[in-house]
Motif scaffolding. Sequence first.
Motif, PDB file in Angstrom:
ATOM      1  N   PRO A  35       0.788  -1.239   0.000  1.00 59.28           N
ATOM      2  CA  PRO A  35       0.000   0.000   0.000  1.00 59.28           C
ATOM      3  C   PRO A  35       0.818   1.285   0.000  1.00 59.28           C
ATOM      4  N   ALA A  36       2.090   1.211   0.395  1.00 63.33           N
ATOM      5  CA  ALA A  36       2.926   2.416   0.323  1.00 63.33           C
ATOM      6  C   ALA A  36       3.060   2.907  -1.117  1.00 63.33           C
ATOM      7  N   PHE A  37       2.978   1.993  -2.081  1.00 64.88           N
ATOM      8  CA  PHE A  37       3.105   2.373  -3.492  1.00 64.88           C
ATOM      9  C   PHE A  37       1.789   2.892  -4.070  1.00 64.88           C
ATOM     10  N   LEU A  38       0.760   2.934  -3.241  1.00 69.30           N
ATOM     11  CA  LEU A  38      -0.522   3.490  -3.656  1.00 69.30           C
ATOM     12  C   LEU A  38      -0.642   4.971  -3.315  1.00 69.30           C
ATOM     13  N   ILE A  39       0.337   5.504  -2.596  1.00 67.70           N
ATOM     14  CA  ILE A  39       0.250   6.897  -2.136  1.00 67.70           C
ATOM     15  C   ILE A  39       0.065   7.876  -3.291  1.00 67.70           C
ATOM     16  N   PRO A  40       0.845   7.803  -4.385  1.00 64.48           N
ATOM     17  CA  PRO A  40       0.617   8.761  -5.490  1.00 64.48           C
ATOM     18  C   PRO A  40      -0.810   8.692  -6.036  1.00 64.48           C
ATOM     19  N   ALA A  41      -1.347   7.492  -6.191  1.00 67.50           N
ATOM     20  CA  ALA A  41      -2.711   7.366  -6.704  1.00 67.50           C
ATOM     21  C   ALA A  41      -3.737   7.861  -5.697  1.00 67.50           C
ATOM     22  N   LEU A  42      -3.498   7.620  -4.408  1.00 68.63           N
ATOM     23  CA  LEU A  42      -4.416   8.124  -3.386  1.00 68.63           C
ATOM     24  C   LEU A  42      -4.475   9.652  -3.405  1.00 68.63           C
ATOM     25  N   VAL A  43      -3.339  10.280  -3.644  1.00 69.71           N
ATOM     26  CA  VAL A  43      -3.293  11.743  -3.699  1.00 69.71           C
ATOM     27  C   VAL A  43      -3.940  12.255  -4.984  1.00 69.71           C
ATOM     28  N   ALA A  44      -3.581  11.635  -6.118  1.00 74.28           N
ATOM     29  CA  ALA A  44      -4.053  12.134  -7.409  1.00 74.28           C
ATOM     30  C   ALA A  44      -5.505  11.773  -7.690  1.00 74.28           C
ATOM     31  N   ARG A  45      -5.910  10.559  -7.348  1.00 65.11           N
ATOM     32  CA  ARG A  45      -7.243  10.076  -7.702  1.00 65.11           C
ATOM     33  C   ARG A  45      -8.274  10.278  -6.597  1.00 65.11           C
ATOM     34  N   SER A  46      -7.842  10.134  -5.347  1.00 61.44           N
ATOM     35  CA  SER A  46      -8.797  10.212  -4.231  1.00 61.44           C
ATOM     36  C   SER A  46      -8.819  11.580  -3.565  1.00 61.44           C
ATOM     37  N   GLY A  47      -7.919  12.447  -3.945  1.00 62.27           N
ATOM     38  CA  GLY A  47      -7.903  13.795  -3.393  1.00 62.27           C
ATOM     39  C   GLY A  47      -7.419  13.890  -1.969  1.00 62.27           C
ATOM     40  N   LEU A  48      -6.683  12.886  -1.506  1.00 58.27           N
ATOM     41  CA  LEU A  48      -6.162  12.925  -0.149  1.00 58.27           C
ATOM     42  C   LEU A  48      -4.896  13.767  -0.097  1.00 58.27           C
ATOM     43  N   SER A  49      -4.638  14.322   1.072  1.00 60.05           N
ATOM     44  CA  SER A  49      -3.353  14.983   1.267  1.00 60.05           C
ATOM     45  C   SER A  49      -2.272  13.917   1.409  1.00 60.05           C
ATOM     46  N   LEU A  50      -1.021  14.348   1.315  1.00 59.32           N
ATOM     47  CA  LEU A  50       0.080  13.396   1.444  1.00 59.32           C
ATOM     48  C   LEU A  50       0.061  12.741   2.819  1.00 59.32           C
ATOM     49  N   THR A  51      -0.264  13.511   3.848  1.00 59.53           N
ATOM     50  CA  THR A  51      -0.332  12.957   5.202  1.00 59.53           C
ATOM     51  C   THR A  51      -1.445  11.924   5.323  1.00 59.53           C
ATOM     52  N   GLU A  52      -2.623  12.245   4.765  1.00 57.17           N
ATOM     53  CA  GLU A  52      -3.753  11.313   4.823  1.00 57.17           C
ATOM     54  C   GLU A  52      -3.438  10.029   4.057  1.00 57.17           C
ATOM     55  N   ALA A  53      -2.834  10.169   2.891  1.00 57.17           N
ATOM     56  CA  ALA A  53      -2.471   8.990   2.106  1.00 57.17           C
ATOM     57  C   ALA A  53      -1.451   8.139   2.845  1.00 57.17           C
ATOM     58  N   GLY A  54      -0.527   8.806   3.536  1.00 55.54           N
ATOM     59  CA  GLY A  54       0.467   8.068   4.312  1.00 55.54           C
ATOM     60  C   GLY A  54      -0.163   7.292   5.448  1.00 55.54           C
ATOM     61  N   ALA A  72      -2.534   0.775  -9.969  1.00 52.89           N
ATOM     62  CA  ALA A  72      -3.231   1.898  -9.339  1.00 52.89           C
ATOM     63  C   ALA A  72      -3.254   3.116 -10.250  1.00 52.89           C
ATOM     64  N   ASP A  73      -2.163   3.357 -10.944  1.00 52.17           N
ATOM     65  CA  ASP A  73      -2.103   4.511 -11.848  1.00 52.17           C
ATOM     66  C   ASP A  73      -3.045   4.347 -13.029  1.00 52.17           C
ATOM     67  N   ALA A  74      -3.177   3.112 -13.507  1.00 53.53           N
ATOM     68  CA  ALA A  74      -3.995   2.874 -14.688  1.00 53.53           C
ATOM     69  C   ALA A  74      -5.464   2.628 -14.370  1.00 53.53           C
ATOM     70  N   HIS A  75      -5.745   1.941 -13.269  1.00 56.53           N
ATOM     71  CA  HIS A  75      -7.113   1.497 -13.005  1.00 56.53           C
ATOM     72  C   HIS A  75      -7.651   1.893 -11.636  1.00 56.53           C
ATOM     73  N   GLY A  76      -6.853   2.509 -10.790  1.00 53.69           N
ATOM     74  CA  GLY A  76      -7.332   2.941  -9.497  1.00 53.69           C
ATOM     75  C   GLY A  76      -6.778   2.132  -8.343  1.00 53.69           C
ATOM     76  N   VAL A  77      -6.920   2.683  -7.147  1.00 54.76           N
ATOM     77  CA  VAL A  77      -6.341   2.093  -5.950  1.00 54.76           C
ATOM     78  C   VAL A  77      -6.951   0.742  -5.630  1.00 54.76           C
ATOM     79  N   THR A  78      -8.277   0.650  -5.664  1.00 53.03           N
ATOM     80  CA  THR A  78      -8.915  -0.611  -5.275  1.00 53.03           C
ATOM     81  C   THR A  78      -8.567  -1.736  -6.246  1.00 53.03           C
ATOM     82  N   ALA A  79      -8.395  -1.421  -7.519  1.00 52.95           N
ATOM     83  CA  ALA A  79      -8.003  -2.448  -8.482  1.00 52.95           C
ATOM     84  C   ALA A  79      -6.629  -3.017  -8.157  1.00 52.95           C
ATOM     85  N   ALA A  80      -5.752  -2.167  -7.633  1.00 53.65           N
ATOM     86  CA  ALA A  80      -4.397  -2.621  -7.308  1.00 53.65           C
ATOM     87  C   ALA A  80      -4.389  -3.644  -6.182  1.00 53.65           C
ATOM     88  N   LEU A  81      -5.442  -3.669  -5.360  1.00 54.00           N
ATOM     89  CA  LEU A  81      -5.486  -4.614  -4.243  1.00 54.00           C
ATOM     90  C   LEU A  81      -5.762  -6.049  -4.695  1.00 54.00           C
TER      91      LEU A  81
END
Length: 432
Positions: free
Chosen positions: A71-90, A200-209
């Motif tokens: 999940p650490a590698f999902l942080i960029p997608a969480l910020v870009a796609r989910s609108g979370l701050s870097l702290t929230e994504a972390g 995650a970059d191509a299809h979203g965070v949940t798809a990456a799981l």
Amino acid sequence: MVRGPRHVAAVGRLFGETRLHTSAPAALTWPVALTRSAAQPAIEVGTFRRWTMLAATTLAQAASAVAVHGPAFLIPALVARSGLSLTEAGLVAAAPVLGTMLTLVAWGAVVDRRGERLVLLVGLAGTALASLVGTLASGTTSLAAALFLAGAAAASANAASGRVIVGWFPPERRGLAMGIRQMAQPVGVGVAAVSMAVVADAHGVTAALWVPTAAAALAVALVAVVVLDPPRPPRRQQPADSPYRRDRYLPRIHGVSMLLVVPQFVVWTYALVWLVAERGWSPGAAGVLVALTQVAGALGRIGVGQLSDVVGSRMRPLRWVAFAAVGAMAALGITAHLGWGVAVVVLVVASTITVADNGLAFTAVAERAGPFWSGRALGLQNTGQFLVAACVPPVAGLVATHAGYAAAFGLAAAFAAAALPLVPVREERELT
């Protein structure tokens, strides 16, 4: 649990290689740093089955690493796609790490009482199920909860997979086998890096799981087919008191491992940033070098494990690794401070050395704790390392911000130096 003759015979018919020696009616013995007399019966498995179980438990540990660290590698997608701050994504990415840290000792206790195979099957199935729930999460809170549960279930592999190896491999092969098993973490992190981030970059965070879901499901299937609980002696033949009350051997190993986590995570966390910010490397080139150091570190774990088998000691090689870590981190701090190009080479060496101690300490803890305490002892071992690892990035980052990366590297060398007098070389029993 102890397997009876009928069970063993059935397994033997399936694989054609399991043997039961019954020269006397005494109880089965646990093959962990115990002297086995000729009059005692022992379950043995063939070489192929033993190494197949090693492969299965290594895959189990790798699947655990994907679930916990992926999940650490999902942080960029969480910020870009989910609108979370870097702290929230972390915080979301840290949820499985927290789940693992809080359940390691509990899983170890279940291993001590119920056996390795059951824990691996239940834990990995739970990891797959929680990750699958994560693919259906509709919000940040539900996603974090699913990741927490996945990490809590994935902690099962830490103690159980190590116990299978220590139980089935003879002392003169355990170091090598555990070194191979310890490759699972960097391999799992590498798999997560090249798969989850891309998906995650191509299809979203949940798809990456789906990556940890599939990895855990595959591990469950392989464990179900090949893994057996190692034999154990009856409880009445084992000391009733805790191994922690007998001497300070285990606490000292825990302390050594916690101190040696500092240089390991300083390098793991800030190698890429240092290469980019201080050496002027591109992020892509720096990432490739860091990935190569992971491979070198994995091979180093195997080499050091084999060395411990050859010399018949876990603690002497552990002290050698600690000495080498002091030298490597001090050299890295000096060359980085002076701005020398050779600092990059020293970084690769330091990255290889600072991860080499893990398998040695893990094996030594299981061997000394014995069949009815090693699950909890290994849980404590990993919990201490996780606690320190969680503190290293912010503290080292603070030092690097105010005093420079060279100072952070030098401080890590001081922690490795503090571990040297704690290594219990004199208290170690010869491997038998």
